[in-house]
Scaffold this motif. Structure first.
Motif, mmCIF file in Angstrom:
data_model
loop_
_atom_site.group_PDB
_atom_site.id
_atom_site.type_symbol
_atom_site.label_atom_id
_atom_site.label_comp_id
_atom_site.label_asym_id
_atom_site.label_seq_id
_atom_site.Cartn_x
_atom_site.Cartn_y
_atom_site.Cartn_z
ATOM 1 N N LEU A 54 0.814 -1.216 0.000
ATOM 2 C CA LEU A 54 0.000 0.000 0.000
ATOM 3 C C LEU A 54 0.849 1.268 0.000
ATOM 4 C CD1 LEU A 54 0.070 1.068 3.197
ATOM 5 C CD2 LEU A 54 -1.495 -0.829 3.475
ATOM 6 N N ALA A 76 -2.479 -6.250 0.475
ATOM 7 C CA ALA A 76 -3.365 -5.489 1.366
ATOM 8 C C ALA A 76 -4.781 -5.755 0.907
ATOM 9 C CB ALA A 76 -3.073 -3.991 1.274
ATOM 10 N N VAL A 77 -5.723 -5.568 1.806
ATOM 11 C CA VAL A 77 -7.116 -5.672 1.369
ATOM 12 C C VAL A 77 -7.547 -4.374 0.692
ATOM 13 C CG1 VAL A 77 -8.157 -5.030 3.605
ATOM 14 C CG2 VAL A 77 -9.464 -6.375 1.982
ATOM 15 N N GLY A 78 -7.122 -3.237 1.262
ATOM 16 C CA GLY A 78 -7.430 -1.940 0.645
ATOM 17 C C GLY A 78 -6.595 -1.799 -0.614
ATOM 18 N N LEU A 101 -6.958 -11.278 6.770
ATOM 19 C CA LEU A 101 -6.599 -10.307 7.806
ATOM 20 C C LEU A 101 -7.789 -9.823 8.625
ATOM 21 C CD1 LEU A 101 -7.809 -7.808 6.223
ATOM 22 C CD2 LEU A 101 -5.533 -7.483 5.319
ATOM 23 N N ARG A 238 -8.792 3.664 6.504
ATOM 24 C CA ARG A 238 -7.894 4.485 5.698
ATOM 25 C C ARG A 238 -8.030 5.936 6.141
ATOM 26 N NH1 ARG A 238 -5.739 0.530 4.546
ATOM 27 N NH2 ARG A 238 -5.058 -0.282 2.530
ATOM 28 N N HIS A 286 -0.280 2.289 11.497
ATOM 29 C CA HIS A 286 -0.897 1.397 10.507
ATOM 30 C C HIS A 286 -0.498 -0.069 10.735
ATOM 31 C CE1 HIS A 286 -2.733 1.432 6.188
ATOM 32 N NE2 HIS A 286 -2.991 0.290 6.802
ATOM 33 N N MET A 298 -0.951 -12.878 4.229
ATOM 34 C CA MET A 298 -1.209 -11.854 3.203
ATOM 35 C C MET A 298 -0.179 -11.935 2.078
ATOM 36 S SD MET A 298 -2.074 -8.725 5.794
ATOM 37 C CE MET A 298 -2.013 -7.388 4.590
HETATM 38 C C1 GLV Z 1 -4.020 -2.705 5.274
HETATM 39 O O1 GLV Z 1 -4.295 -1.583 5.614
HETATM 40 C C2 GLV Z 1 -4.763 -3.393 4.279
HETATM 41 O O2 GLV Z 1 -5.543 -2.761 3.551
HETATM 42 O O3 GLV Z 1 -4.577 -4.605 4.150
#
Ligand code: GLV
Ligand code: GLV
Length: 324
Positions: A54, A76-78, A101, A238, A286, A298
């Motif tokens: 990210l 990352a998920v985001g 996560l 975020r 973070h 991840m």
């Molecule tokens: C961390 O912030 C994610 O988006 O995995």
């Protein structure tokens, strides 16, 4: 021709050794320093696959240089760091790492909620700086978590995992989401409220949304004004979702009681940022998903998505444009 891959941060060898068999891998060999933009711009020119974090802005300009690129796998998920529209226009797949996560991030979110409510960081500093001279009736007193009302903004996987934890603390649960989630409402005894109403009634407000053009600055001056003077705002999602200037004023003027932030608009947040001068703000760098097991999962999932995409299969965690 073996596909070429660039990985933007040093990952543990155990995670990428399988990938080495059929791919040519180049990797930024630093753990604590992000790859400089100029280096990334050169590296992407020749690659078929990119595994990024990210911390990298994968914008149109970068995508335009990556003429052979087929897949961008975010660890990352985001994925607000990736211009998925530009990628999709070019036929480049984008993947993220949801699911693995969820529980870890919910743990941290609830931990930050507790720490903020009970002033744990401030209390630890108080002790270490030699201020602890006696036990006194109202010393370092905070807000009760049990029995309080928790408002969750965004009932995705992590929001739901947070709700489960909150239930164990006998909290009243309300939520706001783009669409209603009837099943979760029933299962967790949650009540759906419009955003304004949620802000008015909640003792704790947790932001659990992805950052998109629709959620940017969703919590600004007007929204903070609706919150109670005793309320606590938590964000582990975020930074760009909350207007930091408005939050600074709300905390400074005690329009809300405290906030806990794991994420910032600009990361790393500069130490001279005005928010960091406030005693009623608890901050973390973070670390929502930062357990050893989860970070390894991840990384492994990002590698898997990348390998699947390059092999011509549909990666498990393909980001669909209407969700981007
Ligand atoms: C961390 O912030 C994610 O988006 O995995
Ligand atoms: C992220 O995984 C979410 O859906 O909350």
């Amino acid at each position: 021709m073996r596909p070429k891959i660039y990985i933007t941060r040093k990952l543990p060898e155990q995670i990428i050794e399988g990938l080495r068999r059929d791919h040519d891998i180049r990797m930024w060999e630093e753990e604590e320093i992000p790859v400089p933009r100029e280096v990334l711009e050169e590296e992407v020119k020749e690659v078929d696959g990119l595994l990024c974090l990210l911390t990298e802005q994968i914008d149109k300009a970068l995508i335009d240089r990556a003429v052979k690129l087929k897949i961008i796998a975010n660890m990352a998920v985001g994925h607000n760091n990736i211009d998925a529209h530009s990628a999709t226009e070019r036929g480049i797949m984008v993947t993220n790492t949801p699911g693995v996560l969820t529980e870890t991030t919910a743990d941290l979110t609830f931990g930050l909620l507790l720490a903020t409510a009970r002033r744990m960081m401030e209390a630890a500093d108080y002790l270490r700086s030699g201020k602890w001279e006696t036990w006194s009736p109202l010393q370092l007193t905070g807000q009760d978590v049990h029995g309080a009302t928790l408002g969750i903004i965004g009932l995705g996987r992590i929001g739901e995992a947070l709700a489960k934890r909150a239930k164990g603390f006998d909290m009243n649960l309300v939520y706001f989401n783009r669409s209603r989630k009837y099943e979760q409402e029933k299962k967790l005894g949650m009540k759906y409220l419009p955003l304004e109403k949620l802000l008015q009634v909640s003792d704790f407000v947790c932001v659990m949304l992805p950052l998109t053009k629709d959620t940017a600055y969703m919590i600004g001056k007007e929204q903070l004004k609706l919150m109670k003077g005793t309320s606590v705002l938590i964000n582990t999602a975020r930074g760009g979702i909350i207007d930091e200037k408005a939050l600074y004023h709300a905390l400074k003027n005690r329009e809300i009681w405290a906030a806990g932030l794991d994420v910032f608009e600009d990361e790393p947040v500069p130490v001279e940022h005005p928010l960091l001068t406030l005693p009623n703000l608890v901050t973390l760098p973070h670390i929502g998903s930062a357990s050893i097991a989860t970070r390894l999962k991840m990384a492994a999932l990002a590698v898997q998505n990348l390998a699947d995409g390059l092999a011509g299969d549909t990666p498990r965690n393909l980001v669909l444009l209407n969700k981007a």
